[in-house]
Design an enzyme around this catalytic site. Structure first.
Site, PDB file in Angstrom:
ATOM      1  N   HIS A  61      36.270  47.993  41.106  1.00  0.00           N
ATOM      2  CA  HIS A  61      37.629  47.978  40.855  1.00  0.00           C
ATOM      3  C   HIS A  61      38.464  46.798  40.602  1.00  0.00           C
ATOM      4  CE1 HIS A  61      37.931  52.332  42.718  1.00  0.00           C
ATOM      5  NE2 HIS A  61      36.921  51.836  43.307  1.00  0.00           N
ATOM      6  N   TYR A  62      39.395  46.566  39.785  1.00  0.00           N
ATOM      7  CA  TYR A  62      40.257  45.551  40.286  1.00  0.00           C
ATOM      8  C   TYR A  62      41.600  45.831  41.057  1.00  0.00           C
ATOM      9  CZ  TYR A  62      43.347  46.586  35.928  1.00  0.00           C
ATOM     10  OH  TYR A  62      43.980  46.976  35.044  1.00  0.00           O
ATOM     11  N   THR A  63      42.019  44.788  41.786  1.00  0.00           N
ATOM     12  CA  THR A  63      43.313  45.217  42.547  1.00  0.00           C
ATOM     13  C   THR A  63      44.532  45.629  41.726  1.00  0.00           C
ATOM     14  OG1 THR A  63      43.406  42.852  43.068  1.00  0.00           O
ATOM     15  CG2 THR A  63      42.419  44.031  44.727  1.00  0.00           C
ATOM     16  N   GLU A 126      36.882  46.233  45.652  1.00  0.00           N
ATOM     17  CA  GLU A 126      38.153  45.881  44.860  1.00  0.00           C
ATOM     18  C   GLU A 126      37.815  44.560  44.851  1.00  0.00           C
ATOM     19  OE1 GLU A 126      40.590  47.184  43.692  1.00  0.00           O
ATOM     20  OE2 GLU A 126      40.870  49.331  44.702  1.00  0.00           O
ATOM     21  N   HIS A 168      35.540  51.884  37.890  1.00  0.00           N
ATOM     22  CA  HIS A 168      36.315  52.992  38.135  1.00  0.00           C
ATOM     23  C   HIS A 168      36.786  53.893  37.014  1.00  0.00           C
ATOM     24  CE1 HIS A 168      40.338  54.118  40.565  1.00  0.00           C
ATOM     25  NE2 HIS A 168      39.428  55.180  40.742  1.00  0.00           N
ATOM     26  N   ASP A 178      40.351  49.973  35.152  1.00  0.00           N
ATOM     27  CA  ASP A 178      39.618  48.908  36.214  1.00  0.00           C
ATOM     28  C   ASP A 178      38.045  48.938  36.004  1.00  0.00           C
ATOM     29  OD1 ASP A 178      40.624  51.194  37.591  1.00  0.00           O
ATOM     30  OD2 ASP A 178      40.069  49.804  39.394  1.00  0.00           O
TER      31      ASP A 178
HETATM   32 ZN    ZN Z   1      40.393  51.458  40.819  1.00  0.00          ZN
END
Ligand code: ZN
Length: 286
Positions: A61-63, A126, A168, A178
């Site tokens: 993921h990215y935040t 993340e 994700h 993301d």
């Molecule tokens: Zn995510």
């Protein structure tokens, strides 16, 4: 390891690393599963994996938030109902928030290869990046190197196959972008993390677009579903199919992410399927 101590993180001595937010008082800490996690900030948000499912997937993921403090607070504070096992900072520091044995809450409504409780079968990472809504900066090399090292450790310890290191957006194509098209999946794959093939070149010509009904749409949906995407095989290029094709491009053909199944997209998908390990194909054929 003391929380807030970064001595082991190898931070550039000229530039002091920003202190991490303090963990929430009275949260029970734990020993990190990964030997390269420099800090533990325990999250309040996790549960047990359903039916004792062991994780065999890594979800990246990215935040997607403007600052790291806000992201850590979001992932750790009671009541937000979100969390991840790990957070990888831009300078490469790795913070663990949920023990790998537990079920963190990062995937939301999602599906892959016929499973829809992705939180129970995965480990969530993340990666600190502001994301598409906040300028979407490039991922620093140091951060990617840390993600690679972290993933390699998890893959070894948990026996995660390369083709189950996913975005994700792969498991929730209608809701999520993301870690996005700037995420260097090719570098990851060069380091043994994730399944990836060189995308076929983009050439002139029509692609399959929204609204098309044909056997080639059915073939495309079948191929996407065989790889793992949650797409119904209907023969109609509807909005769900377009979202899945967009997610596929974001991961595997990032040069153009437009949801049109052009020649390059179709060829890339076919070569991806052809390069899967034999044991995967045996399971898919059942
Ligand atoms: Zn995510």
């Amino acid at each position: 390891m003391l929380i807030g101590s970064f001595a082991s993180a190898g931070i550039d001595s000229k530039r002091r690393a920003a202190p991490l937010p303090r963990p929430i008082a009275n949260m029970k800490t734990f020993t990190p599963d990964s030997s390269i996690a420099s800090d533990v900030i325990p999250s309040a948000n996790f549960g047990e994996r359903n039916k004792g499912r062991l994780p065999d997937m890594i979800l990246l993921h990215y935040t997607g938030m403007p600052d790291v403090e806000g992201a850590i607070a979001q992932l750790c504070t009671v009541g937000t109902d979100v969390s991840a096992h790990y957070i990888v900072l831009e300078d490469g520091r790795i913070v663990q928030c949920v023990p790998e044995a537990k079920r963190a809450w990062h995937a939301g409504v999602s599906s892959w290869a016929g499973e829809d409780d992705i939180n129970s079968c995965s480990i969530g990472i993340e990666i600190v990046n502001r994301g598409h809504d906040w300028g979407y900066p490039d991922y620093p090399r140091r951060q990617i190197a840390a993600v690679i090292a972290l993933c390699r450790g998890i893959m070894l310890r948990r026996n995660v196959p390369s083709h189950r290191v996913l975005a994700h957006s792969d498991v929730a194509p209608s809701r999520k972008k993301d870690p996005g098209e700037k995420f260097p999946w090719h570098s990851m794959a060069n380091s043994g993390v994730g399944h990836w093939v060189q995308p076929a070149p983009i050439v002139r010509g029509d692609g399959i677009k929204l609204g098309t009904i044909s056997d080639s749409v059915r073939d495309l949906q079948q191929a996407l579903a065989r790889y793992g995407y949650g797409v119904p095989v209907t023969g109609k290029y509807d909005s769900t199919t377009m979202e899945v094709v967009t997610a596929f491009q974001r991961h595997f053909r990032p040069l153009r992410v437009d949801g049109i199944a052009d020649h390059s997209t179709l060829v890339t998908l076919q070569s991806l399927l052809a390069s899967l390990p034999a044991e995967f194909m045996a399971v898919a054929a059942r």
